[in-house]
Design a protein around this motif. Sequence first.
Motif, PDB file in Angstrom:
ATOM      1  N   PHE A  41       0.828  -1.221   0.000  1.00 39.55           N
ATOM      2  CA  PHE A  41       0.000   0.000   0.000  1.00 39.55           C
ATOM      3  C   PHE A  41       0.857   1.262   0.000  1.00 39.55           C
ATOM      4  CE2 PHE A  41      -3.419  -2.908   1.395  1.00 39.55           C
ATOM      5  CZ  PHE A  41      -4.353  -2.558   0.427  1.00 39.55           C
ATOM      6  N   ALA A  42       2.034   1.179   0.589  1.00 40.40           N
ATOM      7  CA  ALA A  42       2.942   2.334   0.562  1.00 40.40           C
ATOM      8  C   ALA A  42       3.290   2.704  -0.878  1.00 40.40           C
ATOM      9  CB  ALA A  42       4.204   2.036   1.357  1.00 40.40           C
ATOM     10  N   MET A 216      -3.065  -1.951  -9.150  1.00 38.92           N
ATOM     11  CA  MET A 216      -3.538  -0.737  -9.825  1.00 38.92           C
ATOM     12  C   MET A 216      -5.064  -0.646  -9.773  1.00 38.92           C
ATOM     13  SD  MET A 216      -1.053   1.163 -10.709  1.00 38.92           S
ATOM     14  CE  MET A 216      -0.261   0.675  -9.185  1.00 38.92           C
ATOM     15  N   ASP A 217      -5.730  -1.801  -9.917  1.00 36.90           N
ATOM     16  CA  ASP A 217      -7.198  -1.832  -9.800  1.00 36.90           C
ATOM     17  C   ASP A 217      -7.628  -1.491  -8.374  1.00 36.90           C
ATOM     18  OD1 ASP A 217      -7.616  -2.471 -12.481  1.00 36.90           O
ATOM     19  OD2 ASP A 217      -7.551  -4.629 -12.113  1.00 36.90           O
ATOM     20  N   VAL A 218      -6.852  -1.984  -7.394  1.00 38.57           N
ATOM     21  CA  VAL A 218      -7.128  -1.671  -5.981  1.00 38.57           C
ATOM     22  C   VAL A 218      -6.989  -0.168  -5.743  1.00 38.57           C
ATOM     23  CG1 VAL A 218      -6.169  -1.918  -3.645  1.00 38.57           C
ATOM     24  CG2 VAL A 218      -6.557  -3.961  -5.055  1.00 38.57           C
ATOM     25  N   LYS A 219      -5.929   0.414  -6.275  1.00 37.68           N
ATOM     26  CA  LYS A 219      -5.706   1.857  -6.115  1.00 37.68           C
ATOM     27  C   LYS A 219      -6.850   2.661  -6.732  1.00 37.68           C
ATOM     28  CE  LYS A 219      -2.580   5.684  -7.280  1.00 37.68           C
ATOM     29  NZ  LYS A 219      -2.931   6.426  -6.050  1.00 37.68           N
ATOM     30  N   GLN A 220      -7.272   2.253  -7.927  1.00 37.86           N
ATOM     31  CA  GLN A 220      -8.372   2.949  -8.616  1.00 37.86           C
ATOM     32  C   GLN A 220      -9.658   2.892  -7.780  1.00 37.86           C
ATOM     33  OE1 GLN A 220      -9.083   1.314 -12.522  1.00 37.86           O
ATOM     34  NE2 GLN A 220     -10.083   3.156 -13.253  1.00 37.86           N
ATOM     35  N   PHE A 221      -9.921   1.721  -7.183  1.00 38.77           N
ATOM     36  CA  PHE A 221     -11.111   1.533  -6.347  1.00 38.77           C
ATOM     37  C   PHE A 221     -11.042   2.442  -5.114  1.00 38.77           C
ATOM     38  CE2 PHE A 221     -13.399  -0.672  -2.906  1.00 38.77           C
ATOM     39  CZ  PHE A 221     -14.625  -0.947  -3.505  1.00 38.77           C
ATOM     40  N   ILE A 222      -9.867   2.473  -4.468  1.00 39.29           N
ATOM     41  CA  ILE A 222      -9.697   3.309  -3.277  1.00 39.29           C
ATOM     42  C   ILE A 222      -9.859   4.786  -3.644  1.00 39.29           C
ATOM     43  CG2 ILE A 222      -8.056   4.082  -1.504  1.00 39.29           C
ATOM     44  CD1 ILE A 222      -6.862   1.201  -1.590  1.00 39.29           C
ATOM     45  N   ASP A 223      -9.215   5.208  -4.736  1.00 43.04           N
ATOM     46  CA  ASP A 223      -9.300   6.618  -5.149  1.00 43.04           C
ATOM     47  C   ASP A 223     -10.740   7.026  -5.491  1.00 43.04           C
ATOM     48  OD1 ASP A 223      -6.598   6.844  -4.771  1.00 43.04           O
ATOM     49  OD2 ASP A 223      -6.063   6.774  -6.905  1.00 43.04           O
ATOM     50  N   LYS A 224     -11.484   6.094  -6.068  1.00 43.55           N
ATOM     51  CA  LYS A 224     -12.876   6.384  -6.439  1.00 43.55           C
ATOM     52  C   LYS A 224     -13.778   6.529  -5.218  1.00 43.55           C
ATOM     53  CE  LYS A 224     -16.835   4.600  -9.037  1.00 43.55           C
ATOM     54  NZ  LYS A 224     -17.354   3.500  -9.898  1.00 43.55           N
ATOM     55  N   HIS A 225     -13.610   5.625  -4.250  1.00 42.11           N
ATOM     56  CA  HIS A 225     -14.538   5.576  -3.118  1.00 42.11           C
ATOM     57  C   HIS A 225     -14.060   6.328  -1.878  1.00 42.11           C
ATOM     58  CE1 HIS A 225     -17.231   3.051  -5.356  1.00 42.11           C
ATOM     59  NE2 HIS A 225     -16.220   2.273  -5.684  1.00 42.11           N
ATOM     60  N   LEU A 226     -12.790   6.739  -1.881  1.00 43.55           N
ATOM     61  CA  LEU A 226     -12.260   7.571  -0.793  1.00 43.55           C
ATOM     62  C   LEU A 226     -11.598   8.819  -1.387  1.00 43.55           C
ATOM     63  CD1 LEU A 226     -10.585   4.874   1.526  1.00 43.55           C
ATOM     64  CD2 LEU A 226     -12.847   5.918   1.788  1.00 43.55           C
ATOM     65  N   PRO A 227     -12.361   9.639  -2.109  1.00 46.58           N
ATOM     66  CA  PRO A 227     -11.752  10.837  -2.715  1.00 46.58           C
ATOM     67  C   PRO A 227     -11.347  11.837  -1.630  1.00 46.58           C
ATOM     68  CG  PRO A 227     -14.134  10.927  -2.933  1.00 46.58           C
ATOM     69  CD  PRO A 227     -13.817   9.574  -2.334  1.00 46.58           C
ATOM     70  N   PRO A 228     -10.438  12.768  -1.951  1.00 47.38           N
ATOM     71  CA  PRO A 228     -10.078  13.801  -0.985  1.00 47.38           C
ATOM     72  C   PRO A 228     -11.309  14.642  -0.633  1.00 47.38           C
ATOM     73  CG  PRO A 228      -8.601  13.838  -2.890  1.00 47.38           C
ATOM     74  CD  PRO A 228      -9.710  12.892  -3.217  1.00 47.38           C
ATOM     75  N   VAL A 229     -11.379  15.106   0.600  1.00 46.58           N
ATOM     76  CA  VAL A 229     -12.527  15.945   0.998  1.00 46.58           C
ATOM     77  C   VAL A 229     -12.151  17.404   1.171  1.00 46.58           C
ATOM     78  CG1 VAL A 229     -13.906  14.138   2.088  1.00 46.58           C
ATOM     79  CG2 VAL A 229     -12.144  15.285   3.420  1.00 46.58           C
ATOM     80  N   ASP A 230     -10.846  17.702   1.126  1.00 52.50           N
ATOM     81  CA  ASP A 230     -10.467  19.101   1.340  1.00 52.50           C
ATOM     82  C   ASP A 230      -9.956  19.720   0.050  1.00 52.50           C
ATOM     83  OD1 ASP A 230      -7.175  18.384   2.616  1.00 52.50           O
ATOM     84  OD2 ASP A 230      -8.680  16.997   1.921  1.00 52.50           O
TER      85      ASP A 230
END
Length: 230
Positions: A41-42, A216-230
């Motif tokens: 994950f790093a 890469m698919d895992v990263k895309q999923f995380i970026d989609k469902h945990l977008p930045p909020v600030d």
Amino acid sequence: MCGNNMSVPLPAVVPAARKATAAVIFLHGLGDTGHGWAEAFAGIKSPHVKYICPHAPVIPVSLNMHMAMPSWFDIFGLSPDAPEDEPGIKQATENVKALIDQEVKNGIPSNRIIVGGFSQGGALSLYTALTTHQKLAGVLALSCWLPLRTTFPQGTISGVNKEIPVLQCHGDCDPLVPLLIGSLTVEKLKSMINPANLTFKTYSGMMHSSCIEEMMDVKQFIDKHLPPVD
């Protein structure tokens, strides 16, 4: 896994580069530790996300001639009809829910937390997401199965997670948890959550492991469902 259990070391953590506004809790497979996944994950981290990779307690595992090894619960066999360690699975689920609660206390709402895992850890993350009353952001289910699927009572799934996004990934050459088990898991999940939110990806030639394409698919999923909020 909990702070009061001195036999289990603290989780491996990849801290957010700035203020953490989201978290991924990822559970390793049988006989492993959280360190390797923390390293993985790093390599794909997002600056606002904290990655928590806990270590399973060391227990005797029936499948491996009762040898003690890191395991979230006991495993009796790998076939779809093998008996399952129901009390152990339910206790492990409570431990994962406690980890989620801890992050909520730290200021990250549960709907900004993805749970996931590989193999036995993926199985536990699916079971946790389908039985918790904590609204989650998603599930990463890698090379795994759904525990206690034949006895899942109707209505167990708390309404908060009926729409939960799930990324399920599997290698088509997996000798330990065959692709067929992954396919059976997808079909069962389709009857439990909104099928539109379920993505099933297979990887050609991949065995019981991970690969760059999958991460890469895992990263895309995380970026989609945990977008930045600030």
